[in-house]
Design an enzyme around this catalytic site. Structure first.
Site, PDB file in Angstrom:
ATOM      1  N   ASP A   1       0.831  -1.204   0.000  1.00  0.00           N
ATOM      2  CA  ASP A   1       0.000   0.000   0.000  1.00  0.00           C
ATOM      3  C   ASP A   1       0.870   1.260   0.000  1.00  0.00           C
ATOM      4  O   ASP A   1       2.033   1.245   0.398  1.00  0.00           O
ATOM      5  CB  ASP A   1      -0.890   0.010   1.237  1.00  0.00           C
ATOM      6  CG  ASP A   1      -0.070   0.072   2.512  1.00  0.00           C
ATOM      7  OD1 ASP A   1       0.796  -0.812   2.696  1.00  0.00           O
ATOM      8  OD2 ASP A   1      -0.256   1.010   3.303  1.00  0.00           O
ATOM      9  N   GLU A   2       0.283   2.347  -0.416  1.00  0.00           N
ATOM     10  CA  GLU A   2       0.863   3.690  -0.286  1.00  0.00           C
ATOM     11  C   GLU A   2       2.325   3.764  -0.727  1.00  0.00           C
ATOM     12  O   GLU A   2       3.144   4.440  -0.109  1.00  0.00           O
ATOM     13  CB  GLU A   2       0.714   4.186   1.157  1.00  0.00           C
ATOM     14  CG  GLU A   2      -0.741   4.362   1.543  1.00  0.00           C
ATOM     15  CD  GLU A   2      -0.955   4.716   3.002  1.00  0.00           C
ATOM     16  OE1 GLU A   2      -1.932   5.425   3.283  1.00  0.00           O
ATOM     17  OE2 GLU A   2      -0.177   4.279   3.863  1.00  0.00           O
TER      18      GLU A   2
END
Length: 579
Positions: A386-387
């Site tokens: 993620d991210e």
């Protein structure tokens, strides 16, 4: 999934939350005392049972009550379990009665070994039940394999429809009989018995009775195979006893998976022999600049064992290629420029990335996954994803296409946050953490891979993230996904949440708890309870049982139980707690 928060706000939130202390264990209200005189109806537990038939007289525990264990006596032989092993079947080229006799002997030995294992597992669950009941009741409650018609019976065997985690509880005036196909089902049934007894059963000193179970039959099986909770031990480190305390709370609501977020920008929390500075140096801080900490391999094994004894599987997460500052700070050689950044104690996200073009990166990832797989008996390894804002899309895809096969090479199945749907390998599970403001294209990508066979675990941030504030006055937590009051966390259907996702693609649900603003068990409990039981119910109970008005009444009954357990919970105004 961390979001921006200054150290000053973290400190302020911690000080405010310190005023929200758990009620004294002995503080039971008058309504609770009166309710002890009548047994709890069978349909008042959480998660809601699949089927309830209330009838007959209640069963009352007495000083003469015994717990009787039966294993395999009525189990229909499982033909699948007695198939010949490779080299012994009709296509093996082996002929004659000697081969057949050998195969029959092996099948008999396997059956005997299975029965012995089941007897041991049933005994362990019975001892757990006895240990729970003895302090408050003051009764001896001996566990025995002697036959008899009275008492509490725990039996392995019976209806295949119960599956691996289901159970049937039959209660009459003379006995309470709990049946399951596997030990996990027995354990879940014990949690139902626990909730059917007065909240005072949670006390560790002798309490007045009566101790009754309402008459009738519960037949119960889970809706989803995966029912998880995640604890972030990277932003703030939680020692082993705190993790074990949370495991006990999860088990009460039939959660079967503990996802541990073991690495992030602020700290690396697991010892890796081949890269020792990860823990020694990378584990030496946390949000706000505290001392941090890490788990030795012995610590991690202890958590895994503790969870397994309560029928939870640990899913460890090493986040990559982003959320990796603690690793990059520990080893300069992992950085594209060969220079290690300083350790990080803030809460920004998306600024770090492993060097995708560097071959040493994959040596590092391979070593970490190899050691982690060796420590983890469960099937899943979570690789984050993620991210990764500092990783280009092309580099992200290239990285994930190299890393997912490494997970498979060590006999495990990869899990990643839903951004991994940009390049999912066969068998990879995607964990969806989007929310109402997630872009339509991102949702369409997730739905498309789900239709192609990728399984999903649903953790929508504005429903399932336990670190979101309840409202603007909540002293802990974040609000980037909005406020998440108790009703909002409960009032949704996982099967219908994502448009275009077939129901069979949903593996289950998970309630993540990120730790930017929390560092104690009391703070953890304040954010998790009362929301977590509702998410557990979404994962276990049939959709037809989901009803907010009925649920909030059942949830209110849990308050006195949590007080007896010494838990610090938020008294949401949406719940009619007993006065």
């Amino acid at each position: 999934m961390g979001r921006r928060l200054t150290p000053l706000l973290v400190l302020c939130a911690s000080l405010l939350a310190a005023t929200a202390l758990p009620a004294a264990p002995g503080a039971v209200d008058a309504a609770s005392a009166r309710s002890r005189a009548r047994p709890t109806p069978l349909d008042r537990v959480i998660p809601a049972p699949a089927s309830v038939q209330e009838r007959g007289r209640p069963y009352t525990l007495t000083p003469r009550t015994v717990i009787r264990v039966h294993a395999s006596a009525d189990r229909t032989p499982d033909r699948r379990g007695s198939r010949p092993r490779p080299g012994h079947g009709p296509d093996s080229g082996t002929a004659g009665t000697a081969g057949e006799a050998g195969s029959g002997q092996e099948a008999q030995e396997a059956q005997e070994a299975q029965e012995a294992r089941e007897a041991r597992e049933a005994q362990e669950v019975a001892e757990q039940l006895a240990a729970l009941l003895r302090p408050a009741t003051g009764y001896r409650l001996p566990v025995t394999t002697r036959p008899g018609r009275d008492g509490i019976h725990l039996r392995l065997g019976g209806d295949r429809a119960l599956g691996g985690e289901g159970y049937r509880l039959q209660v009459g005036a003379r006995a309470a009989r709990l049946t399951a196909r596997d030990a996990a089902g027995l354990f879940h049934g014990v949690q139902t018995i626990r909730q059917l007894l007065p909240a005072a059963v949670e006390a560790r000193t002798e309490q007045p009775g009566p101790w009754q179970l309402a008459g009738g039959v519960i037949t119960d099986t889970p809706r989803y195979a995966y029912r998880g909770a995640m604890l972030d031990v990277s932003r703030h480190f939680f020692p082993v006893p705190a993790v074990e305390r949370y495991i006990d709370q999860l088990a009460l609501y039939k959660i079967n998976t503990l996802h541990l977020h073991l690495s992030d920008d602020q700290g690396w929390r697991l010892a890796i022999d081949s890269w020792p500075r990860l823990a020694d140096y990378g584990g030496g801080t946390e949000v706000g600049g505290g001392p941090g900490g890490f788990y030795t391999k012995a610590d991690y094994r202890a958590i895994v064992r503790y969870a397994a004894a309560r029928h939870l599987t640990v899913v460890p997460e090493i986040d990559m290629p982003g959320h990796t500052n603690a690793a990059l700070a520990s080893y300069a050689e992992l950085n594209c420029d060969g220079k290690a950044p300083p350790r990080y104690t803030g809460t920004e996200v998306g600024f770090s990335s492993l060097c995708v073009s560097l071959e040493r990166t994959y040596d590092f990832v391979d070593d970490v996954l190899r050691e982690l797989a060796a420590l983890t008996p469960g099937r899943y390894l979570h690789i984050g994803g993620d991210e990764a804002h500092s990783t280009s899309h092309e580099d992200y895809v290239a990285f994930m296409r190299r890393v997912q096969p490494l997970v498979a090479a060590y006999g495990k199945q990869a899990v990643g946050w839903h951004q991994i749907t940009a390049a999912p390998a066969p068998g990879t599970v995607a964990q969806y953490w989007g929310y109402d403001r997630t872009g339509a294209e991102e949702r369409r990508q997730v739905a498309e891979v789900a239709r192609q066979g990728t399984k999903l675990v649903l953790s929508p941030a504005d429903r399932a993230y336990l670190d979101m504030k309840y409202d603007k006055n909540t002293p802990l937590g974040l609000s980037w996904a909005g406020y998440v009051p108790v009703q909002r966390s409960y009032d949704w259907d996982p099967a219908r949440y994502l448009e275009g996702v077939p129901e069979e693609a949903v593996l289950g649900v998970e309630a993540p708890l990120w730790s930017e603003t929390i560092e104690t068990s009391a703070q953890l409990e304040y954010l998790a309870f009362p929301r977590l039981p509702g998410l557990a119910e979404l994962g276990w109970s049939p959709a037809a049982t989901h009803d907010w008005e009925g649920y909030r009444e059942r949830l209110a009954r849990q308050g006195s139980r949590w007080e007896r357990m010494g838990m610090n919970y938020y008294r949401s105004p949406q719940v009619p707690w007993p006065r």
